[in-house]
Design a protein around this motif. Structure first.
Motif, PDB file in Angstrom:
ATOM      1  N   PRO A 159     125.197  22.965 -10.397  1.00 10.89           N
ATOM      2  CA  PRO A 159     124.349  23.176 -11.580  1.00 10.89           C
ATOM      3  C   PRO A 159     124.633  24.563 -12.186  1.00 10.89           C
ATOM      4  N   ARG A 160     124.306  24.729 -13.447  1.00 14.79           N
ATOM      5  CA  ARG A 160     124.544  26.009 -14.136  1.00 14.79           C
ATOM      6  C   ARG A 160     123.891  27.183 -13.409  1.00 14.79           C
ATOM      7  N   THR A 161     122.692  26.957 -12.894  1.00 12.98           N
ATOM      8  CA  THR A 161     121.984  28.040 -12.213  1.00 12.98           C
ATOM      9  C   THR A 161     122.756  28.509 -10.990  1.00 12.98           C
ATOM     10  N   GLU A 162     123.318  27.571 -10.235  1.00 14.57           N
ATOM     11  CA  GLU A 162     124.085  27.921  -9.036  1.00 14.57           C
ATOM     12  C   GLU A 162     125.391  28.614  -9.402  1.00 14.57           C
ATOM     13  N   VAL A 163     126.018  28.186 -10.504  1.00 14.89           N
ATOM     14  CA  VAL A 163     127.261  28.828 -10.953  1.00 14.89           C
ATOM     15  C   VAL A 163     126.983  30.291 -11.280  1.00 14.89           C
ATOM     16  N   THR A 164     125.894  30.540 -11.997  1.00 15.81           N
ATOM     17  CA  THR A 164     125.541  31.916 -12.348  1.00 15.81           C
ATOM     18  C   THR A 164     125.276  32.738 -11.098  1.00 15.81           C
ATOM     19  N   LYS A 165     124.576  32.179 -10.114  1.00 21.16           N
ATOM     20  CA  LYS A 165     124.311  32.889  -8.862  1.00 21.16           C
ATOM     21  C   LYS A 165     125.609  33.239  -8.150  1.00 21.16           C
ATOM     22  N   LYS A 166     126.548  32.282  -8.106  1.00 20.06           N
ATOM     23  CA  LYS A 166     127.814  32.526  -7.417  1.00 20.06           C
ATOM     24  C   LYS A 166     128.643  33.583  -8.124  1.00 20.06           C
ATOM     25  N   VAL A 167     128.621  33.588  -9.460  1.00 19.15           N
ATOM     26  CA  VAL A 167     129.353  34.619 -10.218  1.00 19.15           C
ATOM     27  C   VAL A 167     128.751  35.986  -9.912  1.00 19.15           C
ATOM     28  N   TRP A 168     127.413  36.081  -9.855  1.00 19.82           N
ATOM     29  CA  TRP A 168     126.773  37.363  -9.541  1.00 19.82           C
ATOM     30  C   TRP A 168     127.085  37.792  -8.107  1.00 19.82           C
ATOM     31  N   GLU A 169     127.137  36.850  -7.177  1.00 26.34           N
ATOM     32  CA  GLU A 169     127.513  37.199  -5.801  1.00 26.34           C
ATOM     33  C   GLU A 169     128.913  37.795  -5.775  1.00 26.34           C
TER      34      GLU A 169
END
Length: 140
Positions: A84-94
């Protein structure tokens, strides 16, 4: 013979009293100590009859929770699994935090390394708000 009535005589207006004179101040008056103010009384709890309505739990937006497949350039950062988009954003921030790519002076700016530069369209530095826009272009 008729007797005519006389109009009633007006009473004289009462004189205003002269303002009282203040007594003369003593020359050697002792200094007064400041008086401490009393603390305000604690507020009482609201009556039981006026209870607040329980908070409604927000339901997630289905568009954000739909798994999206990342492009090959974005997959180098977040993996090739559909997320999901939310998880993609979290992974990019990680990835950004892990590699120390956040600008030291202006925390809103992201400094791109080789992997992120291809995701950001060749830009060396982007704002965190622009980053989400650029990342969403790599999701399908």
């Amino acid at each position: 013979m008729a007797v005519a009535k006389k109009p009633a005589a007006k009473k004289p207006a009462a004189k205003k009293a002269a303002p009282a004179k203040k007594p003369a101040a003593k020359k050697a008056a002792p200094a007064k100590k400041p008086v401490a103010k009393k603390a305000a009384p604690a507020k009482k709890a609201a009556p039981a009859a006026k209870k607040a309505a329980p908070a409604k739990k927000r339901t997630p937006n289905a568009a954000f929770m739909k798994p999206m497949t990342p492009s090959a350039t974005l997959a180098a950062v977040v993996g090739d699994k559909a997320l999901p988009r939310t998880e993609v954003t979290k992974k990019v921030w990680e990835y950004i935090k892990k590699n120390g790519l956040q600008d030291a002076k202006n925390k809103r700016m992201i400094n791109a390394d080789d992997k992120l530069k291809s995701v950001f369209g060749g830009k060396k530095q982007v704002s965190m708000f622009e980053m989400t826009k650029l990342v969403s272009g790599h999701l399908s």
